[in-house]
Design an enzyme around this catalytic site. Sequence first.
Site, PDB file in Angstrom:
ATOM      1  N   ARG A  80      14.813  76.900  38.249  1.00 16.79           N
ATOM      2  CA  ARG A  80      14.320  75.555  37.887  1.00 16.79           C
ATOM      3  C   ARG A  80      14.039  75.460  36.392  1.00 16.79           C
ATOM      4  O   ARG A  80      14.041  76.446  35.669  1.00 16.79           O
ATOM      5  CB  ARG A  80      13.017  75.250  38.636  1.00 16.79           C
ATOM      6  N   VAL A 120       9.991  89.632  39.675  1.00 12.23           N
ATOM      7  CA  VAL A 120       9.932  90.443  38.450  1.00 12.23           C
ATOM      8  C   VAL A 120       8.703  91.352  38.403  1.00 12.23           C
ATOM      9  O   VAL A 120       8.698  92.363  37.710  1.00 12.23           O
ATOM     10  CB  VAL A 120       9.976  89.569  37.163  1.00 12.23           C
ATOM     11  N   ASN A 148      12.902  84.939  31.460  1.00 13.74           N
ATOM     12  CA  ASN A 148      12.373  83.586  31.496  1.00 13.74           C
ATOM     13  C   ASN A 148      11.283  83.381  32.543  1.00 13.74           C
ATOM     14  O   ASN A 148      10.501  82.447  32.449  1.00 13.74           O
ATOM     15  CB  ASN A 148      13.545  82.616  31.740  1.00 13.74           C
ATOM     16  N   TYR A 179      -2.428  83.085  29.779  1.00 12.71           N
ATOM     17  CA  TYR A 179      -1.039  82.802  29.392  1.00 12.71           C
ATOM     18  C   TYR A 179      -0.819  83.132  27.911  1.00 12.71           C
ATOM     19  O   TYR A 179       0.191  83.718  27.526  1.00 12.71           O
ATOM     20  CB  TYR A 179      -0.751  81.325  29.664  1.00 12.71           C
TER      21      TYR A 179
END
Length: 249
Positions: A17, A67, A95, A160
């Site tokens: 996406r 991942v 990504n 983040y």
Amino acid sequence: MEKKEKKKYALVTGGSRGIGRAICEQLAKDLDYSLLINYNSNKEAAKETLKAVEHAGGKGELMQFDVVDAEGVKSVLEAWHENNENGVIEVVINNAGVTKDGLFMWMTQEDWSKVIDTSLNGFYNVTNALIQKLLVNKYGRIINMVSVSGLKGTPGQTNYSAAKGAVIGATKALAQEVAKRNVTVNAVAPGFIKTDMTSELDEGELKKMVPANRFGEAAEVAHLVSFLASKKSSYITGEIININGGIYS
């Protein structure tokens, strides 16, 4: 005996996406790679990406792994190499990422770890599983998707910002280790880009902070990634390239 030419592949993690899908489409248009479209759980969305790749004239296949799961990543990639003896993964685009936003004071251990695991450990798990092959191949492109948050820090995104900041440091260090082998390592740092991840944000209000006065499009990021994945970018390595409409320049 004539040496059979190797079939070349590009792996995009989190390719189902948003920016990941746009990157897969753009690579299919610009470069002669078969796409390995990684997804974790959303197979339907990954199939849509594959359709978009084929529609763009490219070829691809789905590759399912999380991942975060080091063993899972390793075993899927090993099995793929066994089944594709003539295949070589030249391009690795890290990504996959998640956000779990909230003020640090209220942040749970789980929300901290999930974000760090996906962005930072995900980078390690995938890249480490492939790095030796890139070095033996004496050619490669590693592109890490980071964020303006990793450069300037964004309140409400301490986890983040930490994860992406760490990947930025890793990008710069690894680039120096592998440059002699014709393997480049760069990072792309988007600002506000229109995707599912930003759909909850108040675009009208936030775009006032952006000098370009708009959110970016996933396709704009994909063009940059496609350039970095090409031979044209061979003297660019260890760089963090901002694509943010001037919000942090």
